[in-house]
Design an enzyme around this catalytic site. Structure first.
Site, PDB file in Angstrom:
ATOM      1  N   HIS A 133     -40.859 -23.585  26.304  1.00  0.00           N
ATOM      2  CA  HIS A 133     -39.875 -22.509  25.804  1.00  0.00           C
ATOM      3  C   HIS A 133     -40.513 -21.572  25.134  1.00  0.00           C
ATOM      4  O   HIS A 133     -41.506 -21.781  24.248  1.00  0.00           O
ATOM      5  CB  HIS A 133     -38.829 -23.056  25.344  1.00  0.00           C
ATOM      6  CG  HIS A 133     -39.121 -24.015  23.901  1.00  0.00           C
ATOM      7  ND1 HIS A 133     -39.596 -25.350  24.213  1.00  0.00           N
ATOM      8  CD2 HIS A 133     -39.413 -23.876  22.538  1.00  0.00           C
ATOM      9  CE1 HIS A 133     -40.033 -25.844  22.920  1.00  0.00           C
ATOM     10  NE2 HIS A 133     -39.840 -25.061  22.176  1.00  0.00           N
TER      11      HIS A 133
ATOM     12  N   ILE B 191     -30.170 -22.957  18.422  1.00  0.00           N
ATOM     13  CA  ILE B 191     -29.070 -23.598  17.658  1.00  0.00           C
ATOM     14  C   ILE B 191     -29.292 -23.581  16.124  1.00  0.00           C
ATOM     15  O   ILE B 191     -28.492 -23.568  15.372  1.00  0.00           O
ATOM     16  CB  ILE B 191     -29.284 -25.084  17.921  1.00  0.00           C
ATOM     17  CG1 ILE B 191     -27.682 -25.876  17.633  1.00  0.00           C
ATOM     18  CG2 ILE B 191     -30.144 -25.848  17.113  1.00  0.00           C
ATOM     19  CD1 ILE B 191     -27.257 -27.003  18.347  1.00  0.00           C
TER      20      ILE B 191
END
Ligand code: 5GP
Ligand code: ZN
Length: 121
Positions: free
Chosen positions: A99, A30
């Site tokens: 991640h 994002i």
């Protein structure tokens, strides 16, 4: 579980998903730090790299294999890219579901940033 990336995995929160299979999902960051910046996450919740076990060996390998495949599919493999796992506070981890960052699309500096405290290594 109140985990942002589990919610993205479960499609409770939207994301620009660029790859998905049985075990992993990849989506654009994002707040991109490069022209292409995506995250590869396991669908299974694991908080940090400190929490991976022998049972996760194949899964973590699959995350890296997926990053490599997606980089090729996105057309950045030849020029190159950077992969990063941040772990805990000193590693700069902010989302506690592991991640793999993949950054590409420009020549990336190294070291990636200066320590704000300017402490000697
Ligand atoms: P970390 O700092 O934990 O290594 O990386 C977390 C990453 O997740 C950051 O790069 C951050 O921009 C990204 N991120 C945080 N919240 C969201 C979100 O809601 N959606 C997406 N796509 N990325 C997020
Ligand atoms: Zn999670």
């Amino acid at each position: 579980m109140d985990c942002l990336f589990c919610k993205i995995t479960n499609k409770e929160i939207p994301a620009q998903i660029i790859y998905e299979d049985e075990h992993v999902i990849a989506f654009n960051d994002i707040n991109p730090q490069a022209p292409l910046h995506f995250l590869v996450i396991p669908k299974k919740h694991i908080s940090t790299l400190n929490d991976i076990t022998e049972d996760d060996r194949e899964l973590v390998g699959h995350m890296i294999m997926s990053a490599s495949k997606i980089a090729k599919d996105q057309g950045v493999a030849e020029n190159g890219y950077r992969t990063v796992f941040n772990c805990n506070n000193h590693g700069g981890q902010t989302v506690y579901h592991i991640h793999l960052h993949v950054l590409a699309g420009k020549s990336l500096g190294w070291p990636p940033y200066q320590d704000t405290l300017k402490q000697p290594i």
